[in-house]
Design a protein around this motif. Structure first.
Motif, PDB file in Angstrom:
ATOM      1  N   ILE A 159      -6.259   7.455   1.679  1.00 34.11           N
ATOM      2  CA  ILE A 159      -7.634   7.163   1.249  1.00 34.11           C
ATOM      3  C   ILE A 159      -8.362   6.378   2.330  1.00 34.11           C
ATOM      4  N   ALA A 160      -7.712   5.347   2.847  1.00 35.05           N
ATOM      5  CA  ALA A 160      -8.344   4.501   3.867  1.00 35.05           C
ATOM      6  C   ALA A 160      -8.685   5.295   5.126  1.00 35.05           C
ATOM      7  N   LEU A 205       0.830  -1.196   0.000  1.00 37.33           N
ATOM      8  CA  LEU A 205       0.000   0.000   0.000  1.00 37.33           C
ATOM      9  C   LEU A 205       0.869   1.253   0.000  1.00 37.33           C
ATOM     10  N   THR A 206       0.480   2.205  -0.806  1.00 40.92           N
ATOM     11  CA  THR A 206       1.214   3.466  -0.920  1.00 40.92           C
ATOM     12  C   THR A 206       0.729   4.449   0.146  1.00 40.92           C
ATOM     13  N   GLU A 209      -0.630   7.188  -0.499  1.00 38.21           N
ATOM     14  CA  GLU A 209      -1.937   7.658  -0.969  1.00 38.21           C
ATOM     15  C   GLU A 209      -3.040   6.656  -0.601  1.00 38.21           C
ATOM     16  N   ASP A 210      -2.734   5.355  -0.730  1.00 40.01           N
ATOM     17  CA  ASP A 210      -3.700   4.331  -0.323  1.00 40.01           C
ATOM     18  C   ASP A 210      -4.064   4.492   1.154  1.00 40.01           C
ATOM     19  N   SER A 262      -7.111   3.364  -6.642  1.00 37.17           N
ATOM     20  CA  SER A 262      -6.303   2.984  -5.482  1.00 37.17           C
ATOM     21  C   SER A 262      -5.930   1.521  -5.609  1.00 37.17           C
ATOM     22  N   SER A 263      -5.197   1.022  -4.623  1.00 37.63           N
ATOM     23  CA  SER A 263      -4.841  -0.399  -4.591  1.00 37.63           C
ATOM     24  C   SER A 263      -5.984  -1.256  -4.056  1.00 37.63           C
ATOM     25  N   PHE A 264      -7.076  -0.615  -3.643  1.00 34.09           N
ATOM     26  CA  PHE A 264      -8.231  -1.338  -3.105  1.00 34.09           C
ATOM     27  C   PHE A 264      -9.195  -1.611  -4.259  1.00 34.09           C
TER      28      PHE A 264
END
Length: 313
Positions: free
Chosen positions: A157-158, A150-151, A153-154, A181-183
């Motif tokens: 976001i979370a 996860l970055t 930015e991820d 995102s990675s999600f």
């Protein structure tokens, strides 16, 4: 001492699977269902635990063992033992709300270890969505090897999504439905969440309408039979037996239990026809994070939540 991974799993079933597979590292089992009930943003607090304890006891007669939870979470106070943290959470709303809460907890505790995500959903050659514990050993190991880091930015976001969920304006979640995102399944879950609020026309949310349609279309013989269908055909919600059983019970105003099975009554047929708004008939007193379910309607036309007038005091 050599450092090892810390795995945070979505429940004891997966923890046991990973333990049996001898996956290297320590296990922290996250036993919560934050997609229902009141929440506050600051997770690492006595207030948060007391709020959750009260909700789970009132709605599900579950006695939350706070000492046991604290003992499990104490692993996060010894991050010097770990090389990285691996999150194991699935494609559904149940898991995603827990996941953003866990990420927010790590952020609140200022834990800066590399953070990875192992998720599940629509796999190669699979038509349906599968949970992690439904995967074969080979598939699970493959997912682990392909874990996503996860970055920053991820993580932002979370934590932002968690903050909005704990707040009073869930329309603020809408921009994250279209944000990359990675999600992979966050968009689906946020859309599903907004549709948990009563429809502005008939007062039923997506899950409630789906259950009534199952009764109407599938020759349901008992509540247990209905529960099986509801579990298998709930899309991105990921609700468990207790949650769906509760919904089935308060929807009983729309059906009768007869010798040959469950039948929609007149009100049930009227609800499916959207003849008027039935939200007063099914006020479940549920809270989603920072808002009461009955305080808002979801407007399909406006694609947003609107303040409920029918249920206003």
């Amino acid at each position: 001492m050599e450092k090892k991974p810390l795995h945070i799993t979505n429940g004891s079933v997966l923890t046991n699977v990973l333990t049996d597979l001898k996956v290297e590292g320590d296990m922290l089992t996250w036993q919560e269902m934050l997609c229902e009930g009141p929440t506050i943003e600051h997770i690492n607090s006595e207030e948060f635990l007391e709020i959750r304890k009260s909700f789970l006891n009132e709605f599900y007669e579950i006695e939350l063992n706070i000492d046991e939870i604290k003992e499990e979470l104490d692993k996060l106070n010894h991050v010097e033992n770990y090389s990285e943290i691996v999150l194991w959470f699935e494609y559904d709303l149940f898991c995603h709300i827990n996941m953003v809460a866990v990420i927010s907890l790590l952020h609140q505790k200022k834990i800066n270890l590399p953070l990875y995500l192992v998720s599940s959903g629509r796999g190669e050659g699979s038509k349906g969505l599968k949970g992690l514990s439904e995967l074969s050993t080979q598939q699970l190991i493959k997912h682990y090897k392909k874990k996503v880091r996860l970055t920053d930015e991820d993580i932002e976001i979370a934590t932002t999504v968690w903050g909005i969920y704990c707040g009073v304006d869930h329309n603020l979640l809408k921009p994250f439905i279209v944000k990359a995102s990675s999600f992979d399944y966050l968009s689906n879950c946020l859309k599903a969440h907004l549709e948990r609020f009563p429809n502005s026309i008939d007062g039923l949310n997506v899950m409630e309408r789906n259950i009534l349609e199952i009764i109407n279309n599938y020759g349901i013989t008992s509540k247990n039979h209905l529960l099986g269908y509801a579990l298998n055909y709930q899309g991105y919600y990921g609700y468990g037996d207790l949650q769906l059983s509760r919904i089935i019970d308060y929807l009983e105003v729309f059906y009768t239990v007869e010798e040959d099975g469950l039948k929609l009554n007149r009100k049930g047929h009227e609800a499916l026809l959207r003849s008027h708004n039935f939200s007063r008939d099914i006020d479940s007193n549920m809270v989603f994070g920072g808002v009461k379910k009955s305080d808002f309607f979801f407007s399909v036309e406006k694609n947003k939540l609107i303040k409920s007038v029918i249920n206003a005091d």
